[in-house]
Design a protein around this motif. Sequence first.
Motif, PDB file in Angstrom:
ATOM      1  N   PRO A  35      87.895  84.880  81.216  1.00 34.98           N
ATOM      2  CA  PRO A  35      86.595  84.382  81.680  1.00 34.98           C
ATOM      3  C   PRO A  35      86.489  84.270  83.196  1.00 34.98           C
ATOM      4  O   PRO A  35      87.491  84.110  83.901  1.00 34.98           O
ATOM      5  N   LEU A  36      85.263  84.320  83.694  1.00 33.47           N
ATOM      6  CA  LEU A  36      84.970  84.097  85.112  1.00 33.47           C
ATOM      7  C   LEU A  36      83.490  83.740  85.227  1.00 33.47           C
ATOM      8  O   LEU A  36      82.648  84.401  84.610  1.00 33.47           O
ATOM      9  N   SER A  82      87.271  80.068  86.887  1.00 32.39           N
ATOM     10  CA  SER A  82      87.612  80.491  85.530  1.00 32.39           C
ATOM     11  C   SER A  82      86.746  79.803  84.491  1.00 32.39           C
ATOM     12  O   SER A  82      86.423  80.394  83.460  1.00 32.39           O
ATOM     13  N   GLU A  83      86.390  78.528  84.742  1.00 30.51           N
ATOM     14  CA  GLU A  83      85.621  77.764  83.757  1.00 30.51           C
ATOM     15  C   GLU A  83      84.563  76.909  84.438  1.00 30.51           C
ATOM     16  O   GLU A  83      84.698  76.534  85.604  1.00 30.51           O
ATOM     17  N   THR A  84      83.550  76.541  83.662  1.00 32.05           N
ATOM     18  CA  THR A  84      82.468  75.715  84.191  1.00 32.05           C
ATOM     19  C   THR A  84      82.928  74.307  84.516  1.00 32.05           C
ATOM     20  O   THR A  84      82.304  73.635  85.349  1.00 32.05           O
ATOM     21  N   CYS A  85      84.016  73.828  83.900  1.00 33.26           N
ATOM     22  CA  CYS A  85      84.486  72.476  84.218  1.00 33.26           C
ATOM     23  C   CYS A  85      84.872  72.359  85.686  1.00 33.26           C
ATOM     24  O   CYS A  85      84.778  71.270  86.275  1.00 33.26           O
ATOM     25  N   ALA A  86      85.304  73.455  86.317  1.00 31.89           N
ATOM     26  CA  ALA A  86      85.632  73.435  87.740  1.00 31.89           C
ATOM     27  C   ALA A  86      84.375  73.295  88.591  1.00 31.89           C
ATOM     28  O   ALA A  86      84.402  72.682  89.661  1.00 31.89           O
ATOM     29  N   VAL A 145      81.821  78.479  77.695  1.00 29.27           N
ATOM     30  CA  VAL A 145      82.421  79.802  77.860  1.00 29.27           C
ATOM     31  C   VAL A 145      81.540  80.834  77.180  1.00 29.27           C
ATOM     32  O   VAL A 145      81.255  80.735  75.983  1.00 29.27           O
ATOM     33  N   ASN A 146      81.079  81.795  77.950  1.00 30.16           N
ATOM     34  CA  ASN A 146      80.207  82.854  77.429  1.00 30.16           C
ATOM     35  C   ASN A 146      79.014  82.274  76.678  1.00 30.16           C
ATOM     36  O   ASN A 146      78.615  82.759  75.616  1.00 30.16           O
ATOM     37  N   GLY A 147      78.449  81.196  77.233  1.00 27.49           N
ATOM     38  CA  GLY A 147      77.247  80.606  76.665  1.00 27.49           C
ATOM     39  C   GLY A 147      77.469  79.650  75.515  1.00 27.49           C
ATOM     40  O   GLY A 147      76.506  79.117  74.957  1.00 27.49           O
ATOM     41  N   ARG A 148      78.729  79.389  75.155  1.00 25.56           N
ATOM     42  CA  ARG A 148      79.016  78.502  74.020  1.00 25.56           C
ATOM     43  C   ARG A 148      79.767  77.265  74.501  1.00 25.56           C
ATOM     44  O   ARG A 148      80.763  77.375  75.213  1.00 25.56           O
ATOM     45  N   SER A 149      79.319  76.105  74.073  1.00 22.72           N
ATOM     46  CA  SER A 149      80.032  74.871  74.355  1.00 22.72           C
ATOM     47  C   SER A 149      81.352  74.877  73.598  1.00 22.72           C
ATOM     48  O   SER A 149      81.378  74.986  72.369  1.00 22.72           O
ATOM     49  N   VAL A 150      82.458  74.776  74.306  1.00 17.67           N
ATOM     50  CA  VAL A 150      83.773  74.796  73.665  1.00 17.67           C
ATOM     51  C   VAL A 150      83.911  73.615  72.703  1.00 17.67           C
ATOM     52  O   VAL A 150      84.420  73.759  71.590  1.00 17.67           O
ATOM     53  N   TYR A 151      83.436  72.463  73.112  1.00 17.57           N
ATOM     54  CA  TYR A 151      83.523  71.269  72.263  1.00 17.57           C
ATOM     55  C   TYR A 151      82.774  71.475  70.947  1.00 17.57           C
ATOM     56  O   TYR A 151      83.301  71.165  69.866  1.00 17.57           O
ATOM     57  N   GLU A 152      81.567  71.989  71.023  1.00 11.36           N
ATOM     58  CA  GLU A 152      80.766  72.173  69.810  1.00 11.36           C
ATOM     59  C   GLU A 152      81.378  73.240  68.906  1.00 11.36           C
ATOM     60  O   GLU A 152      81.363  73.107  67.682  1.00 11.36           O
ATOM     61  N   VAL A 153      81.918  74.308  69.498  1.00 13.26           N
ATOM     62  CA  VAL A 153      82.577  75.335  68.686  1.00 13.26           C
ATOM     63  C   VAL A 153      83.765  74.733  67.942  1.00 13.26           C
ATOM     64  O   VAL A 153      83.951  74.977  66.739  1.00 13.26           O
TER      65      VAL A 153
END
Length: 491
Positions: free
Chosen positions: A196-197, A210-214, A267-275
């Motif tokens: 990811p980027l 690399s991630e939106t959390c940054a 990541v790629n439009g999907r909430s990691v937590y919800e996935v």
Amino acid sequence: MTGPVQRHPDDDALRLECGVFGVFDVRDAAAVTALGLHALQHRGQEACGIAAFDGANFHTERHAGQVGDVFTGPDLVTRLPGQYAIGHTRYSTAGGSGARNIQPMFADLEAGGVALAHNGNLTNFRYLRDRLVGEGAIFQSTSDSEVILHLLARSRKARVVDRFIDAIAQIEGGYALVALTNKKLIGVRDPLGIRPLVLGDLAGKPVLASETCALDMIGAKFIRDIEHGEMVIISDTGVESLRPFPALRARPCVFEYVYFARPDSVVNGRSVYEVRKRMGARLARETGVEADLVSPVPDSGVPAAIGFAQESGLPFEMGIIRNHYVGRTFIQPTQGVRELGVRMKHSPNRAVLEGKRVVLIDDSIVRGTTSRKIVRMVREAGAKEVHLRSASPPILWPDFYGIDMPDRDKLLAANKTLAEMTRFLEVDTLGFLSVDGLYDALEAGPRDPACPQFTDHYFTGDYPTRLLDREIAEGRDDDDGGRQLSFLVSA
């Protein structure tokens, strides 16, 4: 590449190679980068580095250890001055863990200085390195990232951007790159988007991570994902997007959702937590069992355990408490002490577990060694039954794109039946999420066998690219060594 880092046989944790970060024309860029790297610490805890540019000179620092231990103090922006910076957190999967392999890597090229940070793994690294050494190149590290610098140096293109295109056209595998020159910040994502980027905006200034959390860590706004096969060129004139490589269908790494990405990332439009919650809910529908409570193996199993508990109607309890202050260098000199090592990280909550039928939810099961220790610990705390559930499908195949995953002969599910795994793990029942269930949780529609929507080879054996180095090592390559390699080779 000299192979994966040697780890203790009982080490059962999956690790990703690294996280990358970059800012352009931002005050105190090194300090901002350190904050961004702190948010990406989960992607690599072995080493970290920052390269900054002050308009005249590059300044670099690379250290073993974690970001908060080495990039602190008011003198950071004095040590690393400038408004432009990139950074890297590392867990080595290629080339070993020596100081010379810590990134960002820097080189003075004909066109000027270039600092490079790389997340992922090149599957044709050995081939390219051998070719370059044969042509007279002198390598200063054993990292696959240095190959890219050599390819940049040897390109005959006049413009820096064209040199990058020339170099990247020769590499294969999964990668996200950020590079800093004396005029540009460049970001590149591999043609399948395996690693990811993202692009963000900090008060009008571009950010790569690399991630939106940054981005959240530094107060930046998420703009968009860098697309698969895209190169972004950030300069004083703005952000330019190039698509220099033929378009392929994206296949991002599904393990970002299973384990690697932070739960608060998108990541790629999907909430990691919800996935992960949906993975747990689907797991409950597929592998439900009569029990008294659901407990995660923290921290990575928490969202899936919440989903499992909500779907099954069972209480969610913290039956295991994680210690977040375990030292990285703890020495386990004897087998007896090693057996106790898991308790440094996880402790049973006896008040919750005693006399109960417990469903343990973990994100995945790799070798099974740590899982078995945790099961024993839960039983010793008084649990009447232990039912282990994996929120991912069985891991059957190794990875070659930046995950430090054991060889196939060390993967539990690749070598034992479900009944044999159940006995090995000493559980009453064992269950895994199905591949179809994983795709359902991703809301991606049914898996397309002809062209899967994700990189999922660890579950299916369907590798998205050619594995040239592996083919050569196994004597299966028919390449004559005389052509320029292309990433456009199907598995």
